[in-house]
Write an enzyme that holds these catalytic residues in place. Structure first.
Site, PDB file in Angstrom:
ATOM      1  NE  ARG A  92      -3.616  -2.408   0.096  1.00 52.63           N
ATOM      2  CZ  ARG A  92      -3.186  -3.475  -0.611  1.00 52.63           C
ATOM      3  NH1 ARG A  92      -2.113  -3.404  -1.374  1.00 52.63           N
ATOM      4  NH2 ARG A  92      -3.867  -4.585  -0.583  1.00 52.63           N
ATOM      5  CB  SER A 128      -8.826  -2.953   4.691  1.00 52.63           C
ATOM      6  OG  SER A 128      -9.412  -4.161   4.281  1.00 52.63           O
ATOM      7  CD  GLU A 138      -5.448  -0.323   2.956  1.00 54.08           C
ATOM      8  OE1 GLU A 138      -5.304  -1.430   3.539  1.00 54.08           O
ATOM      9  OE2 GLU A 138      -6.101  -0.180   1.904  1.00 54.08           O
TER      10      GLU A 138
HETATM   11  C1  FAD Z   1     -15.495  -0.754  -0.297  1.00 57.32           C
HETATM   12  C2  FAD Z   1     -14.020  -0.514  -0.487  1.00 57.32           C
HETATM   13  C3  FAD Z   1     -13.198  -1.576  -0.801  1.00 57.32           C
HETATM   14  C4  FAD Z   1     -11.825  -1.361  -0.977  1.00 57.32           C
HETATM   15  N1  FAD Z   1     -11.038  -2.423  -1.301  1.00 57.32           N
HETATM   16  C5  FAD Z   1      -9.709  -2.235  -1.498  1.00 57.32           C
HETATM   17  C6  FAD Z   1      -8.867  -3.325  -1.858  1.00 57.32           C
HETATM   18  O1  FAD Z   1      -9.302  -4.462  -2.005  1.00 57.32           O
HETATM   19  N2  FAD Z   1      -7.551  -3.074  -2.038  1.00 57.32           N
HETATM   20  C7  FAD Z   1      -7.015  -1.826  -1.900  1.00 57.32           C
HETATM   21  O2  FAD Z   1      -5.797  -1.664  -2.097  1.00 57.32           O
HETATM   22  N3  FAD Z   1      -7.789  -0.785  -1.561  1.00 57.32           N
HETATM   23  C8  FAD Z   1      -9.118  -0.939  -1.355  1.00 57.32           C
HETATM   24  N4  FAD Z   1      -9.905   0.113  -1.009  1.00 57.32           N
HETATM   25  C9  FAD Z   1      -9.279   1.429  -0.767  1.00 57.32           C
HETATM   26  C10 FAD Z   1      -9.257   2.372  -1.993  1.00 57.32           C
HETATM   27  O3  FAD Z   1     -10.323   2.098  -2.845  1.00 57.32           O
HETATM   28  C11 FAD Z   1      -7.948   2.283  -2.769  1.00 57.32           C
HETATM   29  O4  FAD Z   1      -6.848   2.606  -1.952  1.00 57.32           O
HETATM   30  C12 FAD Z   1      -7.960   3.233  -3.976  1.00 57.32           C
HETATM   31  O5  FAD Z   1      -6.915   2.868  -4.827  1.00 57.32           O
HETATM   32  C13 FAD Z   1      -7.829   4.721  -3.591  1.00 57.32           C
HETATM   33  O6  FAD Z   1      -8.076   5.478  -4.756  1.00 57.32           O
HETATM   34  P1  FAD Z   1      -8.727   6.936  -4.691  1.00 57.32           P
HETATM   35  O7  FAD Z   1      -8.693   7.486  -6.059  1.00 57.32           O
HETATM   36  O8  FAD Z   1     -10.061   6.892  -4.045  1.00 57.32           O
HETATM   37  O9  FAD Z   1      -7.682   7.696  -3.782  1.00 57.32           O
HETATM   38  P2  FAD Z   1      -7.976   8.674  -2.550  1.00 57.32           P
HETATM   39  O10 FAD Z   1      -8.635   7.916  -1.453  1.00 57.32           O
HETATM   40  O11 FAD Z   1      -8.653   9.905  -3.019  1.00 57.32           O
HETATM   41  O12 FAD Z   1      -6.487   9.028  -2.105  1.00 57.32           O
HETATM   42  C14 FAD Z   1      -5.686   8.080  -1.441  1.00 57.32           C
HETATM   43  C15 FAD Z   1      -4.267   8.671  -1.286  1.00 57.32           C
HETATM   44  O13 FAD Z   1      -3.673   8.769  -2.570  1.00 57.32           O
HETATM   45  C16 FAD Z   1      -3.284  10.127  -2.835  1.00 57.32           C
HETATM   46  N5  FAD Z   1      -3.541  10.348  -4.268  1.00 57.32           N
HETATM   47  C17 FAD Z   1      -4.690  10.103  -4.941  1.00 57.32           C
HETATM   48  N6  FAD Z   1      -4.521  10.368  -6.248  1.00 57.32           N
HETATM   49  C18 FAD Z   1      -3.240  10.806  -6.392  1.00 57.32           C
HETATM   50  C19 FAD Z   1      -2.457  11.235  -7.496  1.00 57.32           C
HETATM   51  N7  FAD Z   1      -2.972  11.284  -8.739  1.00 57.32           N
HETATM   52  N8  FAD Z   1      -1.176  11.591  -7.283  1.00 57.32           N
HETATM   53  C20 FAD Z   1      -0.633  11.553  -6.032  1.00 57.32           C
HETATM   54  N9  FAD Z   1      -1.340  11.156  -4.942  1.00 57.32           N
HETATM   55  C21 FAD Z   1      -2.618  10.784  -5.126  1.00 57.32           C
HETATM   56  C22 FAD Z   1      -4.179  10.992  -1.932  1.00 57.32           C
HETATM   57  O14 FAD Z   1      -3.606  12.248  -1.651  1.00 57.32           O
HETATM   58  C23 FAD Z   1      -4.263  10.093  -0.701  1.00 57.32           C
HETATM   59  O15 FAD Z   1      -3.103  10.232   0.078  1.00 57.32           O
HETATM   60  C24 FAD Z   1     -11.282  -0.061  -0.828  1.00 57.32           C
HETATM   61  C25 FAD Z   1     -12.134   0.998  -0.508  1.00 57.32           C
HETATM   62  C26 FAD Z   1     -13.486   0.787  -0.335  1.00 57.32           C
HETATM   63  C27 FAD Z   1     -14.384   1.954  -0.004  1.00 57.32           C
END
Ligand code: FAD
Length: 309
Positions: free
Chosen positions: A182, A235, A305
């Site tokens: 992660r 998670s 996380e």
């Molecule tokens: C129901 C559910 C299930 C999930 N299952 C999983 C799973 O199985 N595995 C898993 O790994 N995750 C899971 N997640 C967590 C999440 O979906 C992932 O971590 C996802 O990749 C985050 O993407 P986001 O665009 O929403 O990022 P955000 O939540 O908006 O940001 C996360 C972090 O990344 C940074 N960030 C975002 N975009 C950029 C960019 N372009 N450049 C630099 N930094 C950036 C942000 O500043 C922040 O620090 C789950 C979440 C939910 C709600």
């Protein structure tokens, strides 16, 4: 706030919302307000914006689709940036990249993970099935090195494009990026705090039927195990080496533990869910209590996380 409004308005003419409730944006449906939320739609626009924000010492951060973040109740006193427009594109057709039939495709960081998985099904390219059901953007997935079912996004990345904090573009090969659980860290110091603006994936041809079957099986697995009908950020804690956060939380007897309207999900104990109108304070308090009680019970300090901005 007034000062930020004056300064930002002097150089930013794109999409902008002041004093934006991040509870309306994040999948936790909770959190404080961002002083400003802007949407950058192209590389040059983002680069120019970063330069001006840095010149004016304005706090800023790029976020994805808010599925792994929580803004504290007191809010974010700077500019949160979302990548829209050109950043949401999947570039044309995949390109054959070697003798083994692998194909590469360039994707903007603002593209949703769901859109890319759908695209890979249509183009009969395998490697992203594990992402089926993971919400969020490609930028977020790369930054978090998102993973599931024994795979992670690092496995299929060939190259990542960044804009650094001085507004400069960089294309960096997979071998020069350190991916861990992660977490993603480009080796080059100049890329400390850089924005992911796109990524190139290397995928293998496979039949549409088999790709769909794997996606369906992953999504069904999620439905069985995860509380998907209630707001969460997935998670909440990272698994400690050699163990699972869920096992430790359950062993400490914390299933169903509540603070206000935040709860340790009885369905998946590593999910902290918002059962109604949980505040970010409720969620953070519950997080701390889980950390404390797991530590007392098993001596392991769980690390979130979810990113608390
Ligand atoms: C129901 C559910 C299930 C999930 N299952 C999983 C799973 O199985 N595995 C898993 O790994 N995750 C899971 N997640 C967590 C999440 O979906 C992932 O971590 C996802 O990749 C985050 O993407 P986001 O665009 O929403 O990022 P955000 O939540 O908006 O940001 C996360 C972090 O990344 C940074 N960030 C975002 N975009 C950029 C960019 N372009 N450049 C630099 N930094 C950036 C942000 O500043 C922040 O620090 C789950 C979440 C939910 C709600």
């Amino acid at each position: 706030m007034m000062e930020l409004q004056q300064t930002l308005s002097s150089f930013w003419t794109g999409t902008l919302s002041w004093d934006f409730s991040m509870a309306d944006y994040c999948t936790m449906k909770s959190g404080g307000r961002a002083a400003a939320l802007v949407v950058a739609t192209s590389g040059p626009e983002l680069s120019g914006l970063i330069v001006r924000l840095e010149e004016n010492s304005i706090r800023w951060r790029v976020i994805g689709r808010g599925s792994n973040i929580l803004i504290p109740t007191e809010g974010y006193d700077g500019v949160l940036i979302i990548l829209g427009g050109d950043f949401c594109a999947i570039a044309g057709d995949p390109v054959l990249s070697g003798d083994d039939g692998r194909q590469t495709i360039r994707v903007g960081a603002g593209c949703s993970a769901a859109k890319l998985v759908g695209w890979s099904v249509v183009h009969q390219l395998s490697g992203l099935e594990f992402m089926a059901g993971i919400p969020g953007s490609i930028g977020g997935a790369v930054f978090m090195n998102a993973g599931a079912w024994g795979s992670e996004i690092a496995d299929v990345i060939e190259k990542v494009s960044f804009i650094d904090r001085r507004g400069r573009f960089h294309d960096v090969g997979r071998e020069d990026i350190e991916f861990s659980y992660r977490r993603m860290r480009p080796g080059d110091q100049a890329l400390e705090g850089a924005v992911v603006v796109g990524a190139t994936f290397s995928l293998r041809p496979d039949s549409k039927r088999r790709i769909i079957e794997r996606c369906r099986s992953h999504v069904a697995g999620r439905r069985r195990k995860q509380p998907l009908n209630v707001a969460s950020a997935g998670s909440f804690f990272k698994n400690p080496p050699g163990d699972s956060a869920g096992r430790l939380i359950e062993a400490a007897g914390l299933k169903g533990l509540r603070k206000g309207q935040a709860m340790v999900s009885p369905k998946h104990v590593n999910f902290i869910v918002n059962t109604g109108r949980a505040s970010a304070d409720d969620i953070v308090e519950l997080m701390r209590e889980v950390q404390e009680r797991v530590y007392r019970f098993s001596g392991v300090r769980l690390e979130p996380e979810v990113h608390l901005l």
